[in-house]
Design an enzyme around this catalytic site. Structure first.
Site, PDB file in Angstrom:
ATOM      1  CB  THR A 169       9.131  -8.444  -0.428  1.00 13.44           C
ATOM      2  OG1 THR A 169       8.825  -6.970  -1.199  1.00 13.44           O
ATOM      3  CG2 THR A 169       8.308  -9.315  -1.482  1.00 13.44           C
ATOM      4  CB  CYS A 170      11.272 -12.323   2.007  1.00 15.65           C
ATOM      5  SG  CYS A 170      11.585 -14.190   1.991  1.00 15.65           S
ATOM      6  N   GLY A 228      11.050  -2.907   0.298  1.00 15.12           N
ATOM      7  CA  GLY A 228      12.342  -3.600   0.617  1.00 15.12           C
ATOM      8  C   GLY A 228      12.305  -5.086   0.311  1.00 15.12           C
ATOM      9  CB  CYS A 229      14.990  -7.440  -0.528  1.00 15.81           C
ATOM     10  SG  CYS A 229      16.235  -6.918   0.247  1.00 15.81           S
ATOM     11  CE1 TYR A 230      17.187 -10.074   4.979  1.00 13.05           C
ATOM     12  CE2 TYR A 230      17.695  -7.888   4.851  1.00 13.05           C
ATOM     13  CZ  TYR A 230      18.067  -9.173   5.154  1.00 13.05           C
ATOM     14  OH  TYR A 230      19.404  -9.771   5.005  1.00 13.05           O
TER      15      TYR A 230
END
Lengths: 348, 348, 348, 348
Positions: free
Chosen positions: A155-156, A151-153
């Site tokens: 990863t970040c 997911g994006c979160y």
């Protein structure tokens, strides 16, 4: 010149789909041979996404017409719950898969079923799937038949923590706080009142405080890296009025030792897509817009000795989705990791 | 009908100036009799701000022409460093002052001079000035000749903390984190590359990590309320691509006791401008756009017992600046606190 | 103090609904006694629109529960096709109506049925309805039982043309071009992909070139004012990435005579909501944000003798919808036209 | 592999500068060897533009340090008035030049001096310069030593008109209207109040009605293509709240003949960067974001026989500036026109 990788994209009508198509158009070793959509079957891709006029001659097909088994790699850019139904057959036919949905991200099936509200259709494939945070699991990704793209979160948040946790630098017993901000494209290309320009524009709010699906995914990564950290993890996502971009602000308690920015810099020395900036820097989301990059800085909180502030930015549709998916494809097929992913961020 | 309060506005060419003028146009007891600007002297107010066409007949005057000593109240909407030079004479003439700049906010003069990079011109006036967080200091404001109107971040952060600190509920020794997000109007109406639509639009970033001027201001309030809290305070401001609006996300460690939302609700029972929402709510900045309101919610962090998440939103130009200034004026002149401040937020 | 006007709002879940509620909250002679919504019946208004917390205690009711026949005035803020079904009964019970939808705007029923794709439910009510362009039809509005509130484009385009057409200044036989730009709130508060922040944000496009429903409405007004103009009318609407605001750029051929800005200024001398600016001015949409205003300028096209450029701006939700509806209410009930409508535009 | 083209960029601190750097980073035959800036000399390019971190190792130099005479091609991305002073010496040393400013765009020197408010420093170079509308002047560009890269409005307006004027299809004596809308990046990266997010955001306005510098430039092109058209040209530019993108809406009177979209399609058959869409299409600015493309549609105005509406979109920083400059470089150096310019638009 070797044969190009033949690629199918399932569910190419959303933002991660069109982003995959944008990136793959510039990839020297990839050829998209099929795009599927049940609802848009028969529509020319270039009519659906005007940005792709002149780039692709493809027409959306139903999954049956598409003969995805002839592909070398299939990307699932589908809503949660689709890939788990269609993946097993493709895997059986030798096709490799990168799933951009959440179907194979959590190894804890009970947790998955609770957070996603459905029974899992293929638990055995979950066990086989490799979590595709590229910088964490390169070797396993290279050998995987199916990769669960993060997911994006996650990863970040995970990229800056990875080196610190591996080095055992997080103080246990203290909360680890992730205050995260996402552009609206993270909500996908679906008609929802909350994503209207008139609702999300000129506005800022938190959401998902009671619990966001990316919380167990991040905890899984934290637990794999340093025992005892996960329970203290606090995650609050916010919606910010921009199209692309994600910013994580992390508040950490670190044990004493060498400067943490050096730990990050050493860890990512050979990673082309993680940029460790100098302490004092404030990475901006636009500095990675459209590019497969994560930029990070870490510094002490003003007036504190053991509280550190980490700033981490990605483009949620690129390093947070389609870009990392192509990066994983490169790893799976033995290509240099940055093949086709060297475009410069679009600024302004 | 009593005589209206005669009002002068010094430095009315910025965003807090035009916002004061917007609010005062709807105030039944106020009459703006003078607006000053050295650079725009002679320009009609309505030519300068087209939104004020048909509302005011005033013309910008130099401070000399304006004869501010005839006013009952002067608002300073000037850059830092101006009010401290001009206030003493007006005070000597019996004029009351609300200063929207930072000149009188910090009682610790050494700290002020360090953060603002100049020598203070009138330390005695600082000692006399009342910090104008209306809900904290109503009685002192009522009696004050000069009120130091708080900064936007300090207002947004302090309002939810005020009842909790008064009740002694914050755990000492644990960090108190304020992750704050501001619209771009917080940077004022000055030509700066960083505030251009092409720089700040479609972008998100932290700033002022090394130290922001509102940090000592918040610490001063915290210290006044509960000893021992201030040292553990972490403050990270961010710039979000919207015009108005401020959102504070606070991470607190609370001692056991009655539900904190009840403490807040009790405390603000008679405060018309603080809205304590139910736990689980996520206040949006647009829900206060253009209005003198602070909306707050508090809830436990998911999976934690003693970590609480507070969400607090204001319009930085209203409750964070001009609106609170008018509220303070109402208090100073014995008017009902919400006089002229009852406009409904503009949504969408 | 006389009795307040008792008001019902049908379909108060959209943007024109919430805008009516915002404006009526500040109206000294109005009391909203009922808001209806079939889908949200039972929901507190303040829960649905957080901007209305503390302003209204109302709960959405079904039309049956609401007993709208007890109201003095009912506003329909419904999708097209609803008011025509519910209006006849209310009219029979003596209730007055302002319909913000398009149901009663076109006197040519055949045209209405063609453009709106349905049969009209009450042709006789159409004949009785007064077109509510306030500045054009004040006397008829005052006497009307039912007012058809104009569309946003027709308001923005017709107001500058009204004086020029009445004065017979438009050259016949030459095209009259209206290049119009609307904020996204003009599309309403419905979940539609095209109105997502990620679709409409950072983007500009024309739409409805083949024909927009406001075209026959504008033509009807033009035809009523000066014969022969309507056939030459060209209308191209565009979508611009902002929430509120509408801008019309008109290209006209005028016959010789006194300066057209003087004609406009004379015509609107007693109209509080039309602001004729000096030639050379360029009205901005934000200069009317949130206010019931139309600002206009007219000037010769550079290098031309008979081609004139008119710039006209409104807030599409105020003078283009809810504000004009309240203005019409004031006219209908013999109140000063600007009662409750004097709020200053929100800038920035 | 041949030698790369050695490139210098003068004035690389603005938006066209950073856009050139973005595009040239992907160009297989170009090597940027020098970037100059008097104000930023000594600053690393990657520190100045964080989007270029890891892409360029260059440091800003003064023009003297840069030794631009060693370059094969120098791009001027400077404010107006700079290139005319520095170009003659470089030309004398055999360097080829693409000037993105306006210094060499107008052949009528008197007009240039009037519109730009300065005396021209090198009239003889003006006479020698080729106007770089690539699709109009390919052969002359190929042979040119100095190319005057067109303005953004002239590019967006002229491309759809070029085939129609060449075919003699515009009716003389009737006005040709260009209602144009630009994103804010067209105003450049300079600190100006009017370009602030809080001034230009959520706002729409016309500007430059009395006369915009691009008016004589467009007239020059029109006059070169079809006599008698220029006098009737009306040009009104507008500012729209987005970063990149330009949209021209043209209103034309055409003589009878074959469908104009066919004329455009034939004309641009071999032009990789002009996309003629079907009548009825409405090109969006985001469909060309970041790409060197102009998309065009043409259709009859609803209800008219001889009035046509043309919609034309470009990214003002790409086809309207840096992209067309690189396209011209390709033409000048005998490369395929689309070399290094094939990136897919960024959508969303």
């Amino acid at each position: 010149m070797t044969q190009p990788i033949k690629i199918g994209i399932v569910g190419a009508t959303g933002y991660t789909g069109v982003e995959l198509l944008r990136l793959l158009a510039a990839h020297p070793n990839a050829e998209v041979t099929a795009v599927t959509s049940r609802s848009e079957a028969g529509t020319a891709l270039a009519d659906y996404f005007p940005s792709l006029r002149g780039v692709y001659d493809l027409v959306f097909q139903t999954p049956d017409e598409a003969a995805l088994e002839r592909c070398d790699l299939v990307f699932f850019a589908t809503p949660n719950g689709v890939a788990m139904k269609e993946a097993p057959q493709l895997l059986a036919q030798g096709v490799r898969i990168v799933d951009l949905s959440a179907d194979f991200r959590l190894q804890d099936l009970a947790a998955w079923e609770q957070w996603y509200g459905m029974s899992h259709a293929c638990p055995d494939v979950v066990a086989q799937a490799v979590y595709g945070l590229s910088e964490m699991n390169r070797d396993a990704i290279a050998a995987a038949q199916i990769v669960a793209n993060p997911g994006c979160y996650p990863t970040c948040v995970s990229l800056p923590l990875l080196p610190l946790l591996r080095a055992g630098r997080l103080k246990t017993g203290m909360p680890l706080i992730a205050d995260c901000k996402s552009g609206v494209s993270g909500a996908g290309r679906k008609a929802a009142v909350g994503s209207l320009l008139c609702e999300a524009g000129d506005n800022f709010k938190a959401y998902g405080i009671g619990g966001h699906r990316h919380l167990p995914e991040i905890r899984q990564t934290l637990a794999a890296l340093q025992e005892g950290v996960a329970p203290g993890f606090v995650f609050v996502p916010h919606l910010t009025p921009m199209i692309r971009g994600m910013h994580a602000t992390l508040y950490l308690h670190l044990t004493d030792g060498c400067p943490p920015d050096e730990i990050l810099r050493d860890f990512y020395r050979d990673s082309p897509f993680v940029d460790v900036m100098n302490p004092g820097s404030t990475p901006e989301t636009r500095s990675v817009r459209g590019a497969n990059l994560c930029r990070i800085s870490i510094q002490k909180a003003a007036g504190h000795d053991d509280v550190w502030v980490v700033l981490s930015v990605i483009d949620n549709l690129v390093k947070g989705a389609a870009g990392q998916a192509v990066q994983n494809m490169n790893i799976m097929f033995g290509l240099p990791e940055n093949t086709g992913l060297q475009n410069v961020p679009l600024l302004p």
